[in-house]
Every structure is written in structure tokens, then in C-alpha cells.
Design a protein around this motif. Sequence first.
Motif, PDB file in Angstrom:
ATOM      1  N   PHE A  48      43.919  47.029  51.705  1.00  0.00           N
ATOM      2  CA  PHE A  48      43.723  45.607  51.460  1.00  0.00           C
ATOM      3  C   PHE A  48      43.987  44.799  52.725  1.00  0.00           C
ATOM      4  N   LEU A  49      43.034  43.942  53.065  1.00  0.00           N
ATOM      5  CA  LEU A  49      43.166  43.047  54.203  1.00  0.00           C
ATOM      6  C   LEU A  49      43.748  41.711  53.765  1.00  0.00           C
ATOM      7  N   GLN A  50      43.407  41.291  52.560  1.00  0.00           N
ATOM      8  CA  GLN A  50      44.046  40.136  51.945  1.00  0.00           C
ATOM      9  C   GLN A  50      43.916  40.243  50.427  1.00  0.00           C
ATOM     10  N   GLU A  51      44.922  39.740  49.742  1.00  0.00           N
ATOM     11  CA  GLU A  51      44.946  39.736  48.279  1.00  0.00           C
ATOM     12  C   GLU A  51      45.722  38.498  47.851  1.00  0.00           C
ATOM     13  N   LYS A  52      45.016  37.534  47.289  1.00  0.00           N
ATOM     14  CA  LYS A  52      45.672  36.272  46.962  1.00  0.00           C
ATOM     15  C   LYS A  52      44.865  35.509  45.917  1.00  0.00           C
ATOM     16  N   VAL A  53      45.476  34.442  45.398  1.00  0.00           N
ATOM     17  CA  VAL A  53      44.789  33.483  44.550  1.00  0.00           C
ATOM     18  C   VAL A  53      44.699  32.188  45.347  1.00  0.00           C
ATOM     19  N   ALA A  54      43.481  31.642  45.494  1.00  0.00           N
ATOM     20  CA  ALA A  54      43.282  30.446  46.297  1.00  0.00           C
ATOM     21  C   ALA A  54      42.295  29.508  45.606  1.00  0.00           C
ATOM     22  N   LYS A  55      42.410  28.232  45.906  1.00  0.00           N
ATOM     23  CA  LYS A  55      41.509  27.228  45.333  1.00  0.00           C
ATOM     24  C   LYS A  55      40.343  27.000  46.301  1.00  0.00           C
ATOM     25  N   ILE A  56      39.117  27.125  45.794  1.00  0.00           N
ATOM     26  CA  ILE A  56      37.896  26.887  46.572  1.00  0.00           C
ATOM     27  C   ILE A  56      37.019  25.944  45.774  1.00  0.00           C
ATOM     28  N   ASN A  57      36.709  24.812  46.364  1.00  0.00           N
ATOM     29  CA  ASN A  57      35.880  23.813  45.687  1.00  0.00           C
ATOM     30  C   ASN A  57      36.364  23.540  44.255  1.00  0.00           C
ATOM     31  N   LYS A  58      37.668  23.302  44.139  1.00  0.00           N
ATOM     32  CA  LYS A  58      38.319  22.880  42.894  1.00  0.00           C
ATOM     33  C   LYS A  58      38.444  23.973  41.835  1.00  0.00           C
ATOM     34  N   ARG A  59      38.180  25.232  42.228  1.00  0.00           N
ATOM     35  CA  ARG A  59      38.374  26.341  41.287  1.00  0.00           C
ATOM     36  C   ARG A  59      39.328  27.369  41.892  1.00  0.00           C
ATOM     37  N   ASN A  60      40.117  27.983  41.036  1.00  0.00           N
ATOM     38  CA  ASN A  60      40.997  29.061  41.480  1.00  0.00           C
ATOM     39  C   ASN A  60      40.244  30.388  41.466  1.00  0.00           C
ATOM     40  N   TYR A  61      40.418  31.154  42.534  1.00  0.00           N
ATOM     41  CA  TYR A  61      39.770  32.458  42.668  1.00  0.00           C
ATOM     42  C   TYR A  61      40.804  33.501  43.077  1.00  0.00           C
ATOM     43  N   VAL A  62      40.626  34.705  42.556  1.00  0.00           N
ATOM     44  CA  VAL A  62      41.300  35.862  43.119  1.00  0.00           C
ATOM     45  C   VAL A  62      40.458  36.321  44.306  1.00  0.00           C
ATOM     46  N   ILE A  63      41.089  36.506  45.449  1.00  0.00           N
ATOM     47  CA  ILE A  63      40.384  36.989  46.642  1.00  0.00           C
ATOM     48  C   ILE A  63      40.946  38.353  47.005  1.00  0.00           C
ATOM     49  N   LEU A  64      40.077  39.344  47.040  1.00  0.00           N
ATOM     50  CA  LEU A  64      40.451  40.696  47.450  1.00  0.00           C
ATOM     51  C   LEU A  64      39.510  41.126  48.575  1.00  0.00           C
ATOM     52  N   GLU A  65      40.039  41.193  49.758  1.00  0.00           N
ATOM     53  CA  GLU A  65      39.274  41.679  50.916  1.00  0.00           C
ATOM     54  C   GLU A  65      39.847  43.041  51.278  1.00  0.00           C
ATOM     55  N   PHE A  66      39.003  44.049  51.346  1.00  0.00           N
ATOM     56  CA  PHE A  66      39.550  45.393  51.519  1.00  0.00           C
ATOM     57  C   PHE A  66      38.526  46.355  52.116  1.00  0.00           C
ATOM     58  N   LEU A  67      39.055  47.474  52.586  1.00  0.00           N
ATOM     59  CA  LEU A  67      38.238  48.600  53.024  1.00  0.00           C
ATOM     60  C   LEU A  67      38.393  49.696  51.977  1.00  0.00           C
ATOM     61  N   GLY A  68      37.270  50.171  51.458  1.00  0.00           N
ATOM     62  CA  GLY A  68      37.298  51.202  50.434  1.00  0.00           C
ATOM     63  C   GLY A  68      36.737  52.511  50.966  1.00  0.00           C
ATOM     64  N   TYR A  69      37.483  53.587  50.766  1.00  0.00           N
ATOM     65  CA  TYR A  69      37.084  54.907  51.279  1.00  0.00           C
ATOM     66  C   TYR A  69      36.937  55.899  50.133  1.00  0.00           C
ATOM     67  N   VAL A  70      35.916  56.730  50.223  1.00  0.00           N
ATOM     68  CA  VAL A  70      35.777  57.878  49.328  1.00  0.00           C
ATOM     69  C   VAL A  70      35.683  59.110  50.211  1.00  0.00           C
ATOM     70  N   ASP A  71      36.610  60.048  50.049  1.00  0.00           N
ATOM     71  CA  ASP A  71      36.664  61.238  50.894  1.00  0.00           C
ATOM     72  C   ASP A  71      35.466  62.140  50.665  1.00  0.00           C
ATOM     73  N   ASP A  72      35.120  62.912  51.689  1.00  0.00           N
ATOM     74  CA  ASP A  72      34.010  63.857  51.580  1.00  0.00           C
ATOM     75  C   ASP A  72      34.242  64.883  50.478  1.00  0.00           C
ATOM     76  N   SER A  73      35.500  65.194  50.222  1.00  0.00           N
ATOM     77  CA  SER A  73      35.823  66.224  49.236  1.00  0.00           C
ATOM     78  C   SER A  73      35.792  65.696  47.804  1.00  0.00           C
ATOM     79  N   GLU A  74      35.615  64.367  47.659  1.00  0.00           N
ATOM     80  CA  GLU A  74      35.631  63.769  46.326  1.00  0.00           C
ATOM     81  C   GLU A  74      34.311  63.068  46.026  1.00  0.00           C
TER      82      GLU A  74
END
Length: 200
Positions: free
Chosen positions: A106-132
Motif C-alpha cells: 500500500f502506497l496510501q490508505e485513507k478516507v478523504a473528502k473530494i468534491n464534497k464526498r467522502n472516499y476511501v482511497i487505496l493506492e497500491f502495488l499488487g503482485y501475483v507470483d509466478d508460482s500462483e
Amino acid sequence: MKIRILFLFAFFFFHIFLFAQIKLSKRQITPGISMLVPQDFVLMNDDMLAKKYFSPKKPTATYTNPNAEIDLGVNITTNFWQEQDIPMLKELYKGSLRANYSRVEFLQEKVAKINKRNYVILEFLGYVDDSEEKNTLMGRKSGIARYNYMMYTVVENRIVVINFNCPIRYQAQWQDYAAKMMASIKIKNLKVAEDKKQKP
């Protein structure tokens, strides 16, 4: 030495040219939802969605770049939630992401207000291994690494999910643009917007 310097200059100017090509324009991506979208992104049709997203439930709307590597999607679920439950969504979806990937950074994980609405923001790098092999947000794949910028909010007791994702090799090029696109989102009353669209 001169060849090395010329190569560095060529590399530098190539990246300036590459980064300058991304132009954003405001677009209504679904009834009641508008945001900045790259001008060359196109709406994915059912055939494109079926090939890329191995899920019986297709997203509400998904846009992609000309080579279909970089996607921006919106999905409106039928799940019943209340706006005060938005912070709870953060933990719920974090757990879901960890189940869908071998590793999540996770690069960021928060709740923030954007244009008068609350949003959950999840910015992340997702990996799936070659073996899976896992049923990720990008379909059932193995050996992948993707950069994701996801936001969740609740509109009229429905969860609205906005997701930008691309191969991790494009992260440096797209990360700032993804944040700018997400910060531009505006959501109206979805029922009113849908009713207006259905009128002749």
C-alpha cells in the motif's frame, strides 16, 4: 564517453516526449459520474471486457488506452451500505485485495473528502507470483505486477468503485495523472441522472 552522453540525452528527451503525450479532458463516464479521462481512452465493449475480465459481472463502465494495457473503470454495486459506513469499507476492501494478490504494497490508505464526498482511497502495488494463479481484479492471471489507484464511496446506499490500473512498469509515468483524474471526480444523484437519461 560521447556515445554515453548522447544516449542519456536521447533517453531524457524521449521520456519528456512520452510524458507530454497524456492529455486529459472531462468526460461523463456513466450517468451522474464525470471526471478527467485521457483523451485517447476508449470505452471497452463486451468482447474486450470478456477477454480481459474473467467475471460474470461486468463493470459498469471501463475505459482503456489504445493498446489495452491501462484501464480506468467504474463499478456501481447493488450492495446496501450507508455513508457513515465508508471508513469500514477501507478495512473490508483491504482484506479483499490481500486475498486477490500474493502480495500487496500500500502506497496510501485513507478516507478523504473530494468534491464534497467522502472516499476511501487505496493506492497500491499488487503482485501475483509466478508460482500462483489468483482471481485478481484483472482476471485470473499469474506472474503479474500492477499499479492501482482505487477509490470507494457510497451514493444512494450503493458502493461506487473507481479504479485506475496499469502494469507496474508504467507507474512513474501515470501515478500523478491517476491522482489528478481521481481528484476531478464528481458524482451527482445517480437515480436522478438515470431517470433523465431514460426520458425521450
